[in-house]
Design a protein around this motif. Structure first.
Motif, PDB file in Angstrom:
ATOM      1  N   THR A  88      25.164   8.677 -16.375  1.00 17.85           N
ATOM      2  CA  THR A  88      24.102   8.066 -17.184  1.00 17.85           C
ATOM      3  C   THR A  88      24.673   7.493 -18.474  1.00 17.85           C
ATOM      4  O   THR A  88      24.342   6.366 -18.876  1.00 17.85           O
ATOM      5  CB  THR A  88      23.015   9.101 -17.516  1.00 17.85           C
ATOM      6  N   GLY A  89      25.544   8.264 -19.120  1.00 19.79           N
ATOM      7  CA  GLY A  89      26.152   7.790 -20.357  1.00 19.79           C
ATOM      8  C   GLY A  89      26.991   6.545 -20.148  1.00 19.79           C
ATOM      9  O   GLY A  89      26.890   5.573 -20.908  1.00 19.79           O
ATOM     10  N   PHE A  90      27.809   6.546 -19.098  1.00 23.85           N
ATOM     11  CA  PHE A  90      28.646   5.384 -18.809  1.00 23.85           C
ATOM     12  C   PHE A  90      27.789   4.173 -18.441  1.00 23.85           C
ATOM     13  O   PHE A  90      28.097   3.042 -18.831  1.00 23.85           O
ATOM     14  CB  PHE A  90      29.612   5.689 -17.663  1.00 23.85           C
ATOM     15  N   ARG A  91      26.718   4.429 -17.666  1.00 20.10           N
ATOM     16  CA  ARG A  91      25.849   3.329 -17.252  1.00 20.10           C
ATOM     17  C   ARG A  91      25.225   2.643 -18.463  1.00 20.10           C
ATOM     18  O   ARG A  91      25.146   1.406 -18.528  1.00 20.10           O
ATOM     19  CB  ARG A  91      24.751   3.833 -16.328  1.00 20.10           C
ATOM     20  N   MET A  92      24.802   3.428 -19.440  1.00 18.22           N
ATOM     21  CA  MET A  92      24.191   2.870 -20.650  1.00 18.22           C
ATOM     22  C   MET A  92      25.198   2.039 -21.435  1.00 18.22           C
ATOM     23  O   MET A  92      24.872   0.969 -21.953  1.00 18.22           O
ATOM     24  CB  MET A  92      23.644   3.998 -21.513  1.00 18.22           C
ATOM     25  N   ILE A  93      26.429   2.512 -21.507  1.00 15.58           N
ATOM     26  CA  ILE A  93      27.472   1.769 -22.227  1.00 15.58           C
ATOM     27  C   ILE A  93      27.759   0.443 -21.535  1.00 15.58           C
ATOM     28  O   ILE A  93      27.832  -0.618 -22.164  1.00 15.58           O
ATOM     29  CB  ILE A  93      28.763   2.611 -22.313  1.00 15.58           C
ATOM     30  N   ILE A  94      27.909   0.496 -20.217  1.00 14.00           N
ATOM     31  CA  ILE A  94      28.258  -0.700 -19.452  1.00 14.00           C
ATOM     32  C   ILE A  94      27.099  -1.695 -19.397  1.00 14.00           C
ATOM     33  O   ILE A  94      27.303  -2.911 -19.481  1.00 14.00           O
ATOM     34  CB  ILE A  94      28.698  -0.300 -18.029  1.00 14.00           C
ATOM     35  N   ALA A  95      25.868  -1.191 -19.289  1.00 13.66           N
ATOM     36  CA  ALA A  95      24.696  -2.066 -19.178  1.00 13.66           C
ATOM     37  C   ALA A  95      24.502  -2.936 -20.414  1.00 13.66           C
ATOM     38  O   ALA A  95      23.882  -4.005 -20.340  1.00 13.66           O
ATOM     39  CB  ALA A  95      23.441  -1.235 -18.928  1.00 13.66           C
ATOM     40  N   ALA A  96      25.034  -2.504 -21.538  1.00 15.37           N
ATOM     41  CA  ALA A  96      24.872  -3.262 -22.785  1.00 15.37           C
ATOM     42  C   ALA A  96      25.850  -4.434 -22.883  1.00 15.37           C
ATOM     43  O   ALA A  96      25.783  -5.224 -23.826  1.00 15.37           O
ATOM     44  CB  ALA A  96      25.063  -2.328 -23.984  1.00 15.37           C
ATOM     45  N   GLN A  97      26.751  -4.559 -21.877  1.00 17.13           N
ATOM     46  CA  GLN A  97      27.755  -5.626 -21.898  1.00 17.13           C
ATOM     47  C   GLN A  97      27.336  -6.792 -21.001  1.00 17.13           C
ATOM     48  O   GLN A  97      26.901  -6.582 -19.871  1.00 17.13           O
ATOM     49  CB  GLN A  97      29.104  -5.076 -21.416  1.00 17.13           C
ATOM     50  N   LEU A  98      27.480  -8.006 -21.509  1.00 17.19           N
ATOM     51  CA  LEU A  98      27.069  -9.180 -20.744  1.00 17.19           C
ATOM     52  C   LEU A  98      27.985  -9.464 -19.559  1.00 17.19           C
ATOM     53  O   LEU A  98      27.560 -10.048 -18.567  1.00 17.19           O
ATOM     54  CB  LEU A  98      27.025 -10.413 -21.668  1.00 17.19           C
ATOM     55  N   GLY A 119      36.292  12.207 -23.084  1.00 18.85           N
ATOM     56  CA  GLY A 119      35.914  12.194 -24.492  1.00 18.85           C
ATOM     57  C   GLY A 119      36.304  10.916 -25.207  1.00 18.85           C
ATOM     58  O   GLY A 119      36.163  10.825 -26.432  1.00 18.85           O
ATOM     59  N   CYS A 120      36.760   9.908 -24.474  1.00 13.59           N
ATOM     60  CA  CYS A 120      37.207   8.664 -25.121  1.00 13.59           C
ATOM     61  C   CYS A 120      36.023   7.916 -25.735  1.00 13.59           C
ATOM     62  O   CYS A 120      34.894   8.021 -25.253  1.00 13.59           O
ATOM     63  CB  CYS A 120      37.932   7.766 -24.118  1.00 13.59           C
ATOM     64  N   PRO A 121      36.256   7.122 -26.789  1.00 10.50           N
ATOM     65  CA  PRO A 121      35.190   6.313 -27.385  1.00 10.50           C
ATOM     66  C   PRO A 121      34.699   5.254 -26.407  1.00 10.50           C
ATOM     67  O   PRO A 121      35.438   4.829 -25.517  1.00 10.50           O
ATOM     68  CB  PRO A 121      35.873   5.663 -28.600  1.00 10.50           C
ATOM     69  N   ALA A 122      33.464   4.807 -26.594  1.00 18.52           N
ATOM     70  CA  ALA A 122      32.898   3.771 -25.729  1.00 18.52           C
ATOM     71  C   ALA A 122      33.746   2.510 -25.751  1.00 18.52           C
ATOM     72  O   ALA A 122      33.952   1.862 -24.710  1.00 18.52           O
ATOM     73  CB  ALA A 122      31.470   3.450 -26.162  1.00 18.52           C
ATOM     74  N   GLU A 123      34.278   2.167 -26.922  1.00 20.12           N
ATOM     75  CA  GLU A 123      35.100   0.958 -27.039  1.00 20.12           C
ATOM     76  C   GLU A 123      36.348   1.044 -26.162  1.00 20.12           C
ATOM     77  O   GLU A 123      36.769   0.055 -25.568  1.00 20.12           O
ATOM     78  CB  GLU A 123      35.516   0.738 -28.505  1.00 20.12           C
ATOM     79  N   GLU A 124      36.923   2.244 -26.082  1.00 19.97           N
ATOM     80  CA  GLU A 124      38.124   2.399 -25.264  1.00 19.97           C
ATOM     81  C   GLU A 124      37.783   2.299 -23.779  1.00 19.97           C
ATOM     82  O   GLU A 124      38.547   1.724 -22.999  1.00 19.97           O
ATOM     83  CB  GLU A 124      38.817   3.718 -25.554  1.00 19.97           C
ATOM     84  N   LEU A 125      36.649   2.866 -23.376  1.00 19.34           N
ATOM     85  CA  LEU A 125      36.222   2.768 -21.984  1.00 19.34           C
ATOM     86  C   LEU A 125      36.080   1.301 -21.572  1.00 19.34           C
ATOM     87  O   LEU A 125      36.579   0.881 -20.524  1.00 19.34           O
ATOM     88  CB  LEU A 125      34.890   3.496 -21.788  1.00 19.34           C
ATOM     89  N   LEU A 126      35.409   0.511 -22.415  1.00 21.25           N
ATOM     90  CA  LEU A 126      35.201  -0.908 -22.105  1.00 21.25           C
ATOM     91  C   LEU A 126      36.521  -1.676 -22.101  1.00 21.25           C
ATOM     92  O   LEU A 126      36.749  -2.545 -21.250  1.00 21.25           O
ATOM     93  CB  LEU A 126      34.237  -1.520 -23.125  1.00 21.25           C
ATOM     94  N   LYS A 127      37.395  -1.349 -23.032  1.00 19.96           N
ATOM     95  CA  LYS A 127      38.720  -1.989 -23.086  1.00 19.96           C
ATOM     96  C   LYS A 127      39.502  -1.708 -21.811  1.00 19.96           C
ATOM     97  O   LYS A 127      40.142  -2.596 -21.246  1.00 19.96           O
ATOM     98  CB  LYS A 127      39.481  -1.476 -24.306  1.00 19.96           C
ATOM     99  N   ALA A 128      39.425  -0.452 -21.340  1.00 24.87           N
ATOM    100  CA  ALA A 128      40.137  -0.065 -20.123  1.00 24.87           C
ATOM    101  C   ALA A 128      39.584  -0.790 -18.906  1.00 24.87           C
ATOM    102  O   ALA A 128      40.351  -1.284 -18.064  1.00 24.87           O
ATOM    103  CB  ALA A 128      40.028   1.450 -19.926  1.00 24.87           C
ATOM    104  N   ILE A 129      38.260  -0.866 -18.789  1.00 27.00           N
ATOM    105  CA  ILE A 129      37.634  -1.548 -17.645  1.00 27.00           C
ATOM    106  C   ILE A 129      38.081  -3.008 -17.586  1.00 27.00           C
ATOM    107  O   ILE A 129      38.467  -3.518 -16.529  1.00 27.00           O
ATOM    108  CB  ILE A 129      36.100  -1.462 -17.723  1.00 27.00           C
ATOM    109  N   ARG A 130      38.051  -3.670 -18.714  1.00 26.79           N
ATOM    110  CA  ARG A 130      38.416  -5.094 -18.739  1.00 26.79           C
ATOM    111  C   ARG A 130      39.901  -5.288 -18.436  1.00 26.79           C
ATOM    112  O   ARG A 130      40.278  -6.228 -17.724  1.00 26.79           O
ATOM    113  CB  ARG A 130      38.035  -5.696 -20.092  1.00 26.79           C
TER     114      ARG A 130
END
Length: 211
Positions: free
Chosen positions: A10-20, A100-111
Motif C-alpha cells: 500500500t505504501g509503495f503503491r501510494m508513492i508510485i501512483a503520485a508519479q506521472l 526503510g529507504c526514502p521514497a525518493e530513493e525508491l523512485l530513483k531506483a525504479i527509473r
C-alpha cells in the motif's frame, strides 16, 4: 509488486501512483503468484520482497533470469548485511534496496533499473565494495553457490526434498547432493540447525516450527 505484507504494498503503491511516468500494473502476496503475474503482465520492473512464504525473492529472481523474461527485478529487504545483495546480483537482479529507504530513493531506483542500469542502496554498495577489497565474508552463507543457497532457503523454510526437486526441476539425487554440500560448508547436520543459522544471518524471518 510482490510482497506478503499488504501495508508495504500500500505504501509503495501510494508513492508510485503520485508519479506521472510510473504505474502499478499488478500486486501479489507470494512468490508463486508474483512470478505468474510477471509472466502475464510483463512489467518493466518488479519490486520483490526477499522474504516470502513459498517462492523466495532469490528463487523468483533466478526463475525470471532463467526464463529470459524482460522484467528487471528490484529486491526489497529488511536487512543489508546478508549474502543476498551479492547473490541476487549474480542471479540477475537489477537493484537492491532496504524497505526503510526514502521514497525518493525508491523512485530513483525504479527509473534507473527501468533504463537498464543497476541500482544499489549506497550503504549496500559500500558494504559490497569493502567486502571485495578485504576478501571478508560476513556470513557463512557466502560460501554457498547460488544453487546451494536456493536449496538452503527452501530447506530452512520447511520444504520437503521432493518438493524442492519439483520446484527446481532437478532429480531428487541432485537436490540431495546440494543438501549435503551445503550442510558440510555450513557445518550443520539437520534442517533445524540450518533454520537457526539462516535466521541469525537474515535469510529467513520465519524459522521452522519448533526451531
Amino acid at each position: 509488486m510482490v510482497d506478503d505484507h499488504e501495508l508495504v504494498r500500500t505504501g509503495f503503491r501510494m508513492i508510485i501512483a503520485a508519479q506521472l511516468d510510473l504505474s502499478v500494473v499488478g500486486e501479489a502476496s507470494d512468490g508463486e503468484t508474483g512470478l505468474a503475474l510477471i509472466r502475464r503482465e510483463k512489467p518493466d520492473v518488479a519490486l520483490v520482497d526477499v522474504h516470502m512464504p513459498g517462492l523466495s525473492g532469490v528463487e523468483l529472481t533466478e526463475r525470471v533470469n532463467r526464463s529470459k523474461l524482460a522484467t528487471r527485478i528490484i529486491i526489497l529487504s529488511m536487512v543489508s548485511d546478508s549474502p543476498f545483495p551479492r547473490r541476487l546480483l549474480e542471479a540477475g537482479a537489477g537493484g537492491y534496496l532496504t524497505k526503510g529507504c526514502p521514497a525518493e530513493e525508491l523512485l530513483k531506483a525504479i527509473r534507473a533499473v527501468a533504463d537498464g542500469r543497476r541500482y544499489l542502496a549506497q550503504h549496500v554498495a559500500e558494504q559490497l565494495a569493502l567486502s571485495a577489497l578485504d576478501g571478508h565474508r560476513d556470513s557463512p552463507f557466502e560460501l554457498l553457490t547460488a544453487r546451494e543457497l536456493e536449496v538452503a532457503m527452501m530447506l530452512a523454510q520447511g520444504r520437503e526434498m521432493r518438493d524442492i526437486a519439483r520446484i527446481m526441476k532437478l532429480s531428487a539425487k541432485t537436490v540431495a547432493t546440494y543438501k549435503y554440500r551445503l550442510f558440510d560448508k555450513l557445518r550443520v547436520d539437520n534442517t533445524v540447525a540450518l533454520a537457526h543459522l539462516a535466521g541469525q544471518h537474515g535469510l529467513i524471518d520465519r524459522p521452522l516450527p519448533g526451531a
